[in-house]
Design a protein around this motif. Structure first.
Motif, mmCIF file in Angstrom:
data_model
loop_
_atom_site.group_PDB
_atom_site.id
_atom_site.type_symbol
_atom_site.label_atom_id
_atom_site.label_comp_id
_atom_site.label_asym_id
_atom_site.label_seq_id
_atom_site.Cartn_x
_atom_site.Cartn_y
_atom_site.Cartn_z
ATOM 1 N N LEU A 36 60.163 -21.923 80.722
ATOM 2 C CA LEU A 36 59.567 -21.748 82.146
ATOM 3 C C LEU A 36 59.604 -20.192 82.432
ATOM 4 C CD1 LEU A 36 61.089 -24.872 83.889
ATOM 5 C CD2 LEU A 36 58.690 -24.676 82.687
ATOM 6 N N GLY A 37 58.186 -19.945 82.785
ATOM 7 C CA GLY A 37 58.344 -18.395 82.998
ATOM 8 C C GLY A 37 58.175 -17.438 81.786
ATOM 9 N N CYS A 38 57.621 -17.810 80.870
ATOM 10 C CA CYS A 38 57.775 -17.394 79.464
ATOM 11 C C CYS A 38 57.111 -15.913 79.373
ATOM 12 C CB CYS A 38 56.994 -18.254 78.472
ATOM 13 S SG CYS A 38 55.233 -18.494 78.820
ATOM 14 N N ASN A 74 55.163 -22.279 79.555
ATOM 15 C CA ASN A 74 54.650 -22.331 81.083
ATOM 16 C C ASN A 74 54.717 -20.686 81.605
ATOM 17 O OD1 ASN A 74 56.411 -22.169 83.843
ATOM 18 N ND2 ASN A 74 54.444 -23.221 84.146
ATOM 19 N N ASP A 75 54.067 -20.423 82.392
ATOM 20 C CA ASP A 75 53.815 -19.181 83.227
ATOM 21 C C ASP A 75 52.842 -19.742 84.555
ATOM 22 O OD1 ASP A 75 55.363 -16.452 82.716
ATOM 23 O OD2 ASP A 75 53.917 -16.317 84.205
ATOM 24 N N LEU A 76 52.599 -18.489 85.175
ATOM 25 C CA LEU A 76 51.545 -18.751 86.368
ATOM 26 C C LEU A 76 50.450 -18.663 85.639
ATOM 27 C CD1 LEU A 76 53.409 -16.239 88.765
ATOM 28 C CD2 LEU A 76 53.101 -18.907 88.948
ATOM 29 N N SER A 133 64.701 -21.078 80.574
ATOM 30 C CA SER A 133 64.025 -20.274 81.301
ATOM 31 C C SER A 133 64.941 -18.852 81.726
ATOM 32 C CB SER A 133 63.693 -20.836 83.036
ATOM 33 O OG SER A 133 63.148 -19.810 83.476
ATOM 34 N N SER A 134 64.549 -17.803 81.399
ATOM 35 C CA SER A 134 65.161 -16.473 81.548
ATOM 36 C C SER A 134 64.554 -15.617 82.381
ATOM 37 C CB SER A 134 65.699 -16.297 80.216
ATOM 38 O OG SER A 134 64.218 -15.693 79.413
ATOM 39 N N TYR A 135 65.255 -14.796 83.229
ATOM 40 C CA TYR A 135 64.649 -13.750 83.909
ATOM 41 C C TYR A 135 63.481 -13.850 84.804
ATOM 42 C CZ TYR A 135 68.488 -11.513 81.509
ATOM 43 O OH TYR A 135 69.426 -11.018 81.046
ATOM 44 N N SER A 136 63.402 -15.433 85.295
ATOM 45 C CA SER A 136 62.362 -15.855 86.337
ATOM 46 C C SER A 136 62.900 -16.164 87.394
ATOM 47 C CB SER A 136 61.707 -16.669 85.366
ATOM 48 O OG SER A 136 60.227 -16.899 85.691
ATOM 49 N N LEU A 137 64.066 -16.774 87.481
ATOM 50 C CA LEU A 137 64.448 -17.436 88.587
ATOM 51 C C LEU A 137 65.275 -16.612 89.504
ATOM 52 C CD1 LEU A 137 65.668 -20.602 87.055
ATOM 53 C CD2 LEU A 137 63.868 -20.590 88.406
#
Ligand SMILES: C[S@@+](CC[C@H](N)C(=O)[O-])C[C@H]1O[C@@H](n2cnc3c(N)ncnc32)[C@H](O)[C@@H]1O
Length: 324
Positions: A36-38, A74-76, A133-137
């Protein structure tokens, strides 16, 4: 490479998941994961390749056929998924040549793009075996973090793992200096633009970044409050900002990585990573026209802040199990 610091935690999560099978009959035929937030670029596929290797190695050790893997990226919707296609082709070529991958037979992999926000549901009920998920949250408020956990709790099967890495702080004092390392260069850039008449002072004064860099205690209490996950592991590590610098493939040799060490590259790369996280926030408040200018200044301010060797940020990695 920052993501390599969490490699062991990801491998352990995959190994625990597969070793959970009591016998050949229980051993999964499919592993469905989500990153998530790749983001986009060559590093996007690194998590996938760590998982593929971990699945291949664990299956080999157990003497069983590796499960097929479905990797949902996943990403925006604004993410450049086309460049991920290109990076995927390169990765597939390297793995065919035996580079990057370990010796064991590789599982069959299927890649899927999932554009959308992880604040909402992205996958069907109980369809995921592993989430990363890394460095997105770190761009979340506490409420959003709870919402994120609630959505994932619905999408994940019981007993399955989620590994999250986020920028954090080591103390419980939310005003701690560590927290401002990312935002001071942005404030300086915007302030200069106010002086130059490029940004309205009123807009500057009313701008807030809803950033939430959590302490270990806060993470533990939020996970407990949401209630669907067990915290298996929490690790704190310091990342020298130099690790954010760009990595490029050497001409004619896809296996070797060349690191750009110049300050300009360093400032640019930190700026690019931060821009990925807050671009829409800045654009919504100030308008899109200032984006290139403000993030160029941001990169210059990062360099001006001091020697890059001393600029460190705190990262926290957690490994969670979805309760049965
Ligand atoms: C700093 S990048 C991290 C990229 C990569 N995971 C890594 O570890 O290098 C953060 C990414 O999170 C994405 N992102 C931010 N908010 C998001 C959301 N609500 N849903 C999905 N992706 C999001 C951004 O578009 C950006 O690509």
């Amino acid at each position: 490479m920052v993501i390599m610091k969490t490699k062991g935690v990801i491998e352990q999560a995959i190994s625990d998941h597969l070793c959970h099978a009591r016998n050949n009959v229980d051993f999964p035929e499919t592993l469905v994961m989500a990153d998530l937030g790749c983001s986009s670029g060559p590093n996007t596929l690194l998590v996938g390749s760590i998982v593929i290797n971990a699945v291949a190695n664990t299956s080999f050790e157990m003497g069983l056929k590796a499960p097929d893997i479905q990797i949902n990226l996943n990403d925006l919707p604004t993410n450049d998924f086309n460049s991920v296609f290109v990076a995927l082709q390169e990765l597939q070529q390297c793995s065919t040549n035996g580079q990057f991958m370990d010796v064991h037979a590789q599982p069959t992999c299927y890649f899927t793009w999932v554009p959308g926000s992880y604040f909402g549901r992205l996958f069907p009920m109980k369809s995921l075996n592993f989430v990363h998920s890394s460095y997105s949250l770190q761009w979340l408020s506490q409420t959003d973090f709870l919402r994120f956990l609630r959505c994932r709790s619905e999408e994940m099967m019981g007993g399955r793992r989620m590994v999250l890495t986020l920028s954090g702080r080591t103390t419980d004092d939310a005003r701690d200096e560590e927290r401002y390392q990312l935002w001071r260069p942005l404030a300086m850039a915007l302030q200069d633009m106010v002086f130059e008449g490029l940004v309205e002072e009123e807009k500057f004064d009313s701008f807030n970044i809803p950033s939430y860099t959590a302490s270990p205690m806060e993470i533990m209490s939020l996970v407990k409050m949401e209630g669907s996950f067990i915290l298996e592991h929490l690790e704190i590590f310091y990342v020298n900002w130099e690790a954010w610098k760009r990595e490029e493939k050497k001409d004619n040799d896809a296996s070797e990585l060349k690191q750009l060490t110049d300050d300009h590259g360093f400032g640019h790369d930190v700026s690019k990573a931060v821009r990925a996280g807050i671009e829409s926030l800045v654009a919504n408040h100030f308008g899109e026209a200032i984006l290139d200018d403000v993030f160029k200044r941001y990169g210059q301010n990062i360099i001006a802040t001091g020697p890059k060797e001393t600029q460190k940020r705190v990262s926290i990695t957690i490994s969670l199990t979805r309760k049965m």
